[in-house]
Design an enzyme around this catalytic site. Structure first.
Site, PDB file in Angstrom:
ATOM      1  N   ASP A  69      47.987  36.731  43.885  1.00 56.72           N
ATOM      2  CA  ASP A  69      47.370  37.958  44.368  1.00 56.72           C
ATOM      3  C   ASP A  69      47.254  38.941  43.209  1.00 56.72           C
ATOM      4  O   ASP A  69      48.221  39.600  42.823  1.00 56.72           O
ATOM      5  CB  ASP A  69      48.244  38.536  45.485  1.00 56.72           C
ATOM      6  CG  ASP A  69      47.504  39.604  46.268  1.00 56.72           C
ATOM      7  OD1 ASP A  69      47.790  39.751  47.456  1.00 56.72           O
ATOM      8  OD2 ASP A  69      46.642  40.298  45.681  1.00 56.72           O
ATOM      9  N   GLU A 138      42.933  30.155  35.760  1.00 56.52           N
ATOM     10  CA  GLU A 138      43.914  30.953  35.034  1.00 56.52           C
ATOM     11  C   GLU A 138      43.538  31.284  33.591  1.00 56.52           C
ATOM     12  O   GLU A 138      43.683  32.406  33.123  1.00 56.52           O
ATOM     13  CB  GLU A 138      45.280  30.233  35.033  1.00 56.52           C
ATOM     14  CG  GLU A 138      46.024  30.291  36.350  1.00 56.52           C
ATOM     15  CD  GLU A 138      45.682  29.150  37.283  1.00 56.52           C
ATOM     16  OE1 GLU A 138      44.616  28.534  37.100  1.00 56.52           O
ATOM     17  OE2 GLU A 138      46.452  28.880  38.210  1.00 56.52           O
TER      18      GLU A 138
END
Ligand SMILES: Cc1cc2nc3c(=O)[nH]c(=O)nc-3n(C[C@H](O)[C@H](O)[C@H](O)COP(=O)(O)O)c2cc1C
Length: 804
Positions: A69, A138
């Site tokens: 998150d 990522e």
């Protein structure tokens, strides 16, 4: 099981099946600490429940789970709080899902990204709807899917996981199925799930629990993997650059590669909690002209991987996410040997790969192998002690173990030494087949932890140039040798049993044309052949996931281009040699380093090898400024043509005595005889009986002598220096010409390695960006391709400032 209420989950129970649905629609089902805690609770309870055999994990119809998150991280950063959340609960959650006494089923619809992919990968069975997509985004933010990768690799194998992480590419359910991330896929996943649950519903709790326990033992995860994963995760989430990138994205919808003022910057960026880039799979290209498309599509084209429409892509193509030097190669290599980089410096005999060289590399997070060849056990003992003393705690080092059929005792004594010192990494060279001491070393490092996990403390990197030799190492240790060790009480029955399920060497270093004893092999040919052999043997031996041997490359690596080529050929790790001999730490003379520093790519050639003279073995050596290769060849030719020293004509004899040996052949023989007498009278008697053998030993003296001259840097005998070296050094020399690394006195072995790896990573980024441009038909923006100074040796940024 008790009825449970959770804030992030909807849980329902039907017979032996428990279904947990992630329910955070306001945040694209992103992962926060509460979700991790609640999921862990569900799986823990299910594992202990008497009748629950299956847990189904699902998300919302359009999104399974979108990863960490970012909103929470951004809020924490704004409030000046710690942004590096503890990743351990997540690692432990994945572990529980993979290994607890219950079957876990992921039912995936819509998007799964980052940590969401981790949840999927950790499950026993994955059922996906046709609508499902998978991505690891990522690296776009400088982050690393550190906790996800061990579980993803377990499922897909290294390369698919690496591809997903490095390219941040989204793949569809069919592609995920082909890569092993998904087990079953279809347009009606509900029906598919029902059919699976019908079968799974017949299983007993006891059977499932026993089966999962067995799986745990078969392919355990934890220990060092966990330490590295957690440390890496903490590091990347604490990095202020990454946190800034996350905040900019969460607050302004601006991706890290975009200028905040760019007129087209993310006007309709996806949900702020999502680290996911817009992709051609999920967002129509015209909405996202800046969608990253770092690589051409893999394999057969699929709808999901189709390149964006030309009119959308033509606007601009961003640089591919920067690849980190630490990400090159196979993470399992790094884990096994306890290093940060998949890079090793091969041994160089007589301590040319010195204590200082090995220590410097170890402290820089790389692996150096000490050159034990030609040294007595006492000297090796002393070297290990000094290396250990010079290394920072936890740093790695390795030792060379040489097959020596002429002196098998020496090999056994060397292994005893390694066992006594707890040497963890050994480079095994010159073997034609496994020997008792080598198998002893390997098996003595096997065992199981109290919690049942397999322990492998002794790692062998077998250096090979031929497939038939490689196969010996890819297979488990030969049973007769294992029995011999068992009978002698040198290994336990458990070690023998474990050894039968594992390859003798977990790492195979394929040595092509180099400074080593090779057949001058060609890496383009050898690497695919060795990898195919590895795959075949892995299949036949049914090695567990993660136990398949890795294949590394040595020979010719002296430039980023060469290193990248080796990686593209599939190398799990890189091994250099020649470039390390011309460094400050190398244990050879300054005179040799002066010569080496001036070599070009054509200044070496193959010459007879002294240690395997009679067999006709050859090794590459410096020819520029020395007569060694020519003289060595002349000696070998004489050996082939004559049966005895007495057959030499007077002129030849005079040349040898006056120019080569600088002493009479009788004197050389006396010295040789004394040496043989010390080594073993039986051997001496045998040599004395055979004039041809006597001639061979006299000629071999020249090889010992010429090595000594080089190591000592004897000034007036340079023409006889024997300096093993491959063309990789010439290539390196031209790469560093005009930079600070041109003079050898500036070449520290760890700096050489770091420059090489850094430039290799930059080159890879550059190539990926260029291919992206080709795929989309767009011209890469000038700043999309890393400036060539990045791939030049003189100007890379220090490693610490890269994407990690
Ligand atoms: C001076 C020198 C000595 C070497 N000695 C050994 C040795 O004792 N044992 C060994 O396994 N390899 C030895 N090698 C080979 C290296 O470990 C390495 O595998 C090889 O040099 C890699 O290829 P490259 O030279 O093209 O980089 C030596 C290499 C050099 C340059």
């Amino acid at each position: 099981m008790d009825r449970l209420t959770y804030s992030t989950l909807r849980v329902r129970e039907q017979g032996s099946v428990l279904t947990a649905r992630i329910h955070r629609p306001e945040a694209d089902n992103a992962i926060n600490a509460t979700l991790v805690h609640e999921l862990d609770d569900v799986f823990a309870r299910a594992a202990h429940a008497e009748h629950t055999t299956v847990v189904v994990l699902e998300g919302l119809p359009e999104v399974f789970c979108f990863g960490a998150d970012f909103g929470v991280i951004s809020d924490a950063a704004r409030a000046g709080q710690d942004t590096a959340f503890d990743p351990e609960p997540m690692f432990e959650l994945f572990r529980r899902m993979a290994y607890a006494d219950v079957l876990t089923v992921a039912h995936v619809r819509g998007k799964a990204n980052a940590g969401g992919v981790g949840l999927v990968a950790a499950c026993d069975i994955v059922i996906a709807d046709d609508s499902a997509t998978f991505s690891l985004s990522e690296l776009l933010f400088g982050l690393i899917p550190a906790v996800v990768l061990p579980y993803l690799i377990r499922r897909t194998g290294f390369q698919h996981a690496h591809y997903l992480a490095a390219t941040t590419q989204t793949i569809d359910a069919r592609q995920a199925h082909a890569w092993g991330l998904v087990d079953a896929v279809g347009p009606d996943s509900e029906a598919l799930l029902r059919r699976h649950l019908q079968r799974l519903g017949r299983l007993s709790k006891k059977g499932v629990a026993r089966y999962k326990t067995y799986l745990r033992e078969l392919s355990p995860l934890g220990g060092h993997t966990k330490d590295v994963a957690l440390a890496t995760n903490r590091e990347v989430f604490a990095d202020p650059d990454n946190v800034r990138a996350i905040r900019r994205y969460a607050e302004d919808g601006v991706f890290p590669w975009e200028s905040p003022t760019a007129p087209d910057a993310a006007p309709d960026a996806p949900h702020a909690t999502s680290p996911h880039p817009p992709s051609e799979t999920t967002v129509p290209p015209q909405d996202q002209p800046h969608a990253p498309s770092p690589l051409p599509e893999p394999g057969p084209p699929t709808a999901a991987l189709r390149a964006p429409a030309p009119q959308a892509a033509a606007a601009r193509v961003p640089a591919a996410p920067a690849v980190s030097p630490r990400a090159l190669g196979n993470p399992l290599f790094r884990e096994a040997h306890g290093v940060d980089y998949a890079y090793a410096a091969g041994a160089m005999y007589k301590g040319i790969a010195s204590v200082d060289l090995v220590t410097a590399l170890g402290n820089a997070g790389m692996l150096g192998f000490f050159g034990t060849g030609g040294l007595a056990p006492d000297a090796v003992d002393d070297a290990i002690t000094r290396i250990k003393k010079g290394l920072d705690p936890g740093r790695a080092y390795g030792m060379n173990l040489l097959s020596n059929p002429e002196a098998p005792d020496l090999e056994a004594r060397t292994v005893e030494l390694f066992l006594r010192h707890g040497v963890r990494s050994v480079e095994a060279s010159a073997y034609l087949r496994p020997t008792l001491p080598l198998v002893h070393y390997r098996l003595a490092g096997l065992g199981t932890d109290p919690d049942g996990r397999l322990r492998q403390d002794h790692h062998i990197i077998a250096k090979v140039s031929r497939t038939e030799v490689a196969e010996h190492f890819l297979r488990p240790a030969p049973a007769p040798l294992v029995r011999q060790l068992l009978t002698a009480g040198l290994v336990t029955p458990e070690q023998a049993e474990l050894g039968a399920r594992l390859p003798l060497a977990q790492d195979l270093c394929v040595e092509a044309d180099s400074a080593g004893h090779t057949d001058g092999g060609n890496a383009y040919v050898l690497m695919p052949a060795m990898r195919a052999l590895r795959d075949r043997v892995t299949n036949e031996e049914r090695y567990a996931d993660g136990a398949a041997p890795r294949i590394g490359a040595a020979g010719g690596i002296g430039t980023p281009e060469a290193a990248l080529a080796a990686l593209t050929l599939g190398a799990d790790f890189l091994v250099t040699g020649s470039v390390n001999q011309c460094t400050v730490e190398a244990g050879t003379s300054e005179a040799v380093k002066e010569i080496l520093q001036g070599l070009g790519v054509h200044d070496t050639e193959y010459a007879p090898a002294g240690d395997m003279f009679e067999m006709g073995a050859r090794v590459q050596a410096v020819k520029k400024g020395t007569f060694f290769p020519a003289r060595a060849q002349k000696l070998y030719d004489l050996y082939l043509r004559h049966d005895s020293l007495d057959d030499l004509d007077p002129r030849t004899r005079a040349t040898l005595e006056g120019k080569y040996f600088k002493r009479s052949l009788d004197e050389v023989w006396r010295e040789t005889r004394d040496h043989l007498a010390r080594r073993g009278p039986e051997r001496l008697a045998e040599v004395e009986r055979s004039p041809k053998q006597k001639m061979a030993h006299v000629f071999r003296w020249y090889f010992v002598h010429s090595t000594r001259l080089a190591l000592h840097g004897t000034p007036d005998q340079r023409v006889d220096y024997q300096i093993h070296c491959g063309p990789a050094l010439g290539a390196f020399n031209s790469w560093v010409r005009g930079t600070d690394l041109e003079p050898w006195r500036n070449r520290r072995v760890d700096v050489v390695a770091e420059r090489l790896l850094h430039a290799t990573a930059a080159l890879l980024t550059e190539r990926l960006t260029a291919y992206a441009a080709l795929t989309t038909g767009a011209t890469p923006p000038r700043n999309a391709t890393p400036p060539t100074s990045d791939t030049a040796p003189g100007g890379p940024a220090p490693l610490a400032t890269t994407a990690e």
